[in-house]
Design an enzyme around this catalytic site. Structure first.
Site, PDB file in Angstrom:
ATOM      1  N   SER A  17       0.917  -1.129  -0.159  1.00 15.46           N
ATOM      2  CA  SER A  17      -0.120  -0.019  -0.002  1.00 15.46           C
ATOM      3  C   SER A  17       0.783   1.370  -0.150  1.00 15.46           C
ATOM      4  O   SER A  17       0.523   2.397  -0.475  1.00 15.46           O
ATOM      5  CB  SER A  17      -1.002  -0.095   1.370  1.00 15.46           C
ATOM      6  OG  SER A  17      -0.039  -0.084   2.390  1.00 15.46           O
ATOM      7  N   HIS A  70      -4.956  -4.052  -2.468  1.00 14.22           N
ATOM      8  CA  HIS A  70      -4.814  -2.938  -3.236  1.00 14.22           C
ATOM      9  C   HIS A  70      -4.649  -3.612  -4.744  1.00 14.22           C
ATOM     10  O   HIS A  70      -4.507  -2.932  -5.738  1.00 14.22           O
ATOM     11  CB  HIS A  70      -3.357  -2.182  -3.027  1.00 14.22           C
ATOM     12  CG  HIS A  70      -3.824  -1.620  -1.871  1.00 14.22           C
ATOM     13  ND1 HIS A  70      -3.868  -0.428  -1.853  1.00 14.22           N
ATOM     14  CD2 HIS A  70      -3.315  -1.639  -0.520  1.00 14.22           C
ATOM     15  CE1 HIS A  70      -4.139   0.315  -0.401  1.00 14.22           C
ATOM     16  NE2 HIS A  70      -3.845  -0.592   0.344  1.00 14.22           N
ATOM     17  N   LYS A 102     -11.881  -0.905  -1.527  1.00 17.82           N
ATOM     18  CA  LYS A 102     -11.043   0.052  -2.257  1.00 17.82           C
ATOM     19  C   LYS A 102     -11.668  -0.009  -3.926  1.00 17.82           C
ATOM     20  O   LYS A 102     -12.446   0.541  -4.199  1.00 17.82           O
ATOM     21  CB  LYS A 102      -9.770  -0.503  -2.161  1.00 17.82           C
ATOM     22  CG  LYS A 102      -9.134  -0.240  -0.927  1.00 17.82           C
ATOM     23  CD  LYS A 102      -7.687  -0.556  -0.622  1.00 17.82           C
ATOM     24  CE  LYS A 102      -7.223  -0.665   0.892  1.00 17.82           C
ATOM     25  NZ  LYS A 102      -7.247   0.417   1.419  1.00 17.82           N
TER      26      LYS A 102
HETATM   27  N1  PMP Z   1      -5.020  -4.555   4.006  1.00 17.81           N
HETATM   28  C1  PMP Z   1      -4.282  -3.592   3.504  1.00 17.81           C
HETATM   29  C2  PMP Z   1      -3.153  -4.047   2.591  1.00 17.81           C
HETATM   30  C3  PMP Z   1      -4.971  -2.274   3.384  1.00 17.81           C
HETATM   31  O1  PMP Z   1      -4.036  -1.526   2.786  1.00 17.81           O
HETATM   32  C4  PMP Z   1      -6.127  -2.052   3.944  1.00 17.81           C
HETATM   33  C5  PMP Z   1      -6.480  -0.730   4.201  1.00 17.81           C
HETATM   34  N2  PMP Z   1      -5.706   0.448   3.951  1.00 17.81           N
HETATM   35  C6  PMP Z   1      -6.662  -3.078   4.654  1.00 17.81           C
HETATM   36  C7  PMP Z   1      -6.162  -4.374   4.685  1.00 17.81           C
HETATM   37  C8  PMP Z   1      -7.897  -2.910   5.602  1.00 17.81           C
HETATM   38  O2  PMP Z   1      -9.240  -2.571   4.676  1.00 17.81           O
HETATM   39  P1  PMP Z   1     -10.374  -1.687   5.103  1.00 17.81           P
HETATM   40  O3  PMP Z   1      -9.626  -0.502   5.034  1.00 17.81           O
HETATM   41  O4  PMP Z   1     -11.190  -2.220   4.357  1.00 17.81           O
HETATM   42  O5  PMP Z   1     -10.508  -2.098   6.755  1.00 17.81           O
END
Ligand code: PMP
Length: 393
Positions: free
Chosen positions: A185, A213, A244
């Site tokens: 991310s 992602h 996302k």
């Molecule tokens: N896993 C990864 C790699 C993320 O980047 C994120 C959110 N940035 C999440 C899980 C969590 O997802 P959510 O925002 O839907 O709770």
């Protein structure tokens, strides 16, 4: 010692930001206009930091599905999946996401964060060992903590380091859980999945890939990195989020392991929280249909990502990785990054500011995320803002 004493250093940092007149972590979008435009501080702003990869948040079919569910099923479920919070839509979404991945079963959680907490806490308890890439998301770390497993970090994207650490574990290696992400991310780089799987073949263990992602972004049908590399059969657990590319909220895990269903009975983040609202489930199901139906959104997304990447490269910026929907610009220091981020906003471009300790190797990042809904003109406008600020970087 008072319970708030530990906040003193945070307060000092915030006071410093206040003195600069910059508050990057509580930006309010006064009015959201479209997946790529909003009004911030009274100014029309291009949104280039949203994770709205396919731009589906305003899709008319997703909105219509959500509206119907809202009217027919109400505003919320008022309870957990385990009690009164499993409606037919929740179960259908599980069947649909499992079918999308060609996996035996799926569990839907209330957020992507909770999917990682729920799966890891249930899979890896005291006595188990988790090997996780050092750049993994906080939710993967927190899931390990909740489960109480022994955690061993390996160097980011370094299969040799993973192999070294597995070798040291001897017979225990065959029972470890390896955690990586499809696209990371922060920098937008990809896991060397083939090489990681070769290590897994040599030493044993189970592999979990967080495709948060990369769902809707990579692969012939948008399943993510494992699909793109033809390695999905070698992955034991795929986790991801609906927040996302699918433009909703919620998370999931799919797997061929028949035991997945049993996790429902032991996973506290599944049991002790309310399930996603019916409208969220309905829009997510529709978004998944759109994602599965066509490549055009992924093609647009990658074209936009390449345009932004090429534009910023030609301006001489240092970027975190080859083109991907996450385009991260590496800047020299925290203050420079703060100032740069603030100036971009004044130029009508919203991106994410990422500072240490949240970033890999202590770098300061201006993290752009590209959407299929951006027009080429909007990407040009983002590049033009970066061009004007070039001397600040
Ligand atoms: N896993 C990864 C790699 C993320 O980047 C994120 C959110 N940035 C999440 C899980 C969590 O997802 P959510 O925002 O839907 O709770």
């Amino acid at each position: 010692m008072g319970i708030f004493d530990k906040y003193q250093s945070l307060k000092t940092t915030r006071d410093e930001l206040d003195a600069l007149g910059i508050d990057p972590f509580s930006v309010k979008i006064d009015r959201i206009i479209s997946p790529t435009e909003g009004i911030i501080h009274g100014r029309p702003t291009i949104l280039a930091g949203t994770n709205n990869y396919l731009g589906l948040t305003f899709n008319p079919e997703c909105i219509a599905a959500a509206r119907t569910a809202l009217e027919n099923e109400g505003t919320g479920t008022t309870g957990s999946r385990m009690a009164n919070g499993s409606y037919s839509g929740h179960r259908l979404l599980e069947q649909e996401i499992a079918a999308f991945y060609g996996k035996r079963d799926a569990i839907v959680f209330s957020t992507g964060y909770q999917a990682n907490l729920g799966i890891l806490a249930a899979l890896a308890g005291p006595g188990d060992v988790v090997l996780l890439d050092a750049d993994c998301h906080a939710s993967l770390y927190d899931g390990c903590r909740l489960g109480g497993a022994e955690v061993i970090r390996f160097r980011h994207n370094n299969p040799e380091d993973l192999a070294k650490r597995m070798r040291r574990l001897g017979e225990r290696a065959a029972n470890t859980l390896i955690l990586v992400e499809g696209i990371y991310s922060m920098l937008g780089d990809r896991a060397p999945l083939k090489e990681i799987i070769e290590v897994k073949r040599e030493f044993g263990g189970y592999l979990l890939v967080d495709e948060a992602h990369s769902l809707g972004v990579l692969g012939e049908t948008g399943q993510g990195l494992a699909e793109e590399l033809g390695l999905l059969d070698e992955v034991d657990f795929v986790v991801g989020t609906f927040s996302k590319s699918l433009g909703g909220a919620g998370g999931f895990c799919v797997s061929d392991h028949p035991e997945l269903d049993l996790i429902r009975y032991s996973s506290r983040p599944y049991i002790f929280t309310a399930s996603p609202a019916p409208a969220t489930i309905a829009s997510t199901r529709q978004a998944l249909r759109l994602l599965a139906a066509g490549k055009h959104l992924r093609k647009r997304l990658m074209a936009n990502a390449e345009q932004l990447h090429a534009g910023l490269t030609s301006l001489g910026y240092t970027l975190g990785a080859p083109p991907s929907p996450v385009v991260a610009v590496v800047l020299d220091g925290k203050i420079e990054a703060l100032q740069f981020w603030s100036n971009l906003l004044q130029h009508g471009v919203y991106v994410n500011l990422m500072l240490p300790p949240a970033t890999p190797n202590g770098v300061s990042l201006i993290r752009c995320s590209v959407s299929a809904a951006h027009t080429p003109e909007q990407i040009d406008a983002v590049c033009a803002a970066f061009a004007e600020l070039r001397e600040l970087a």
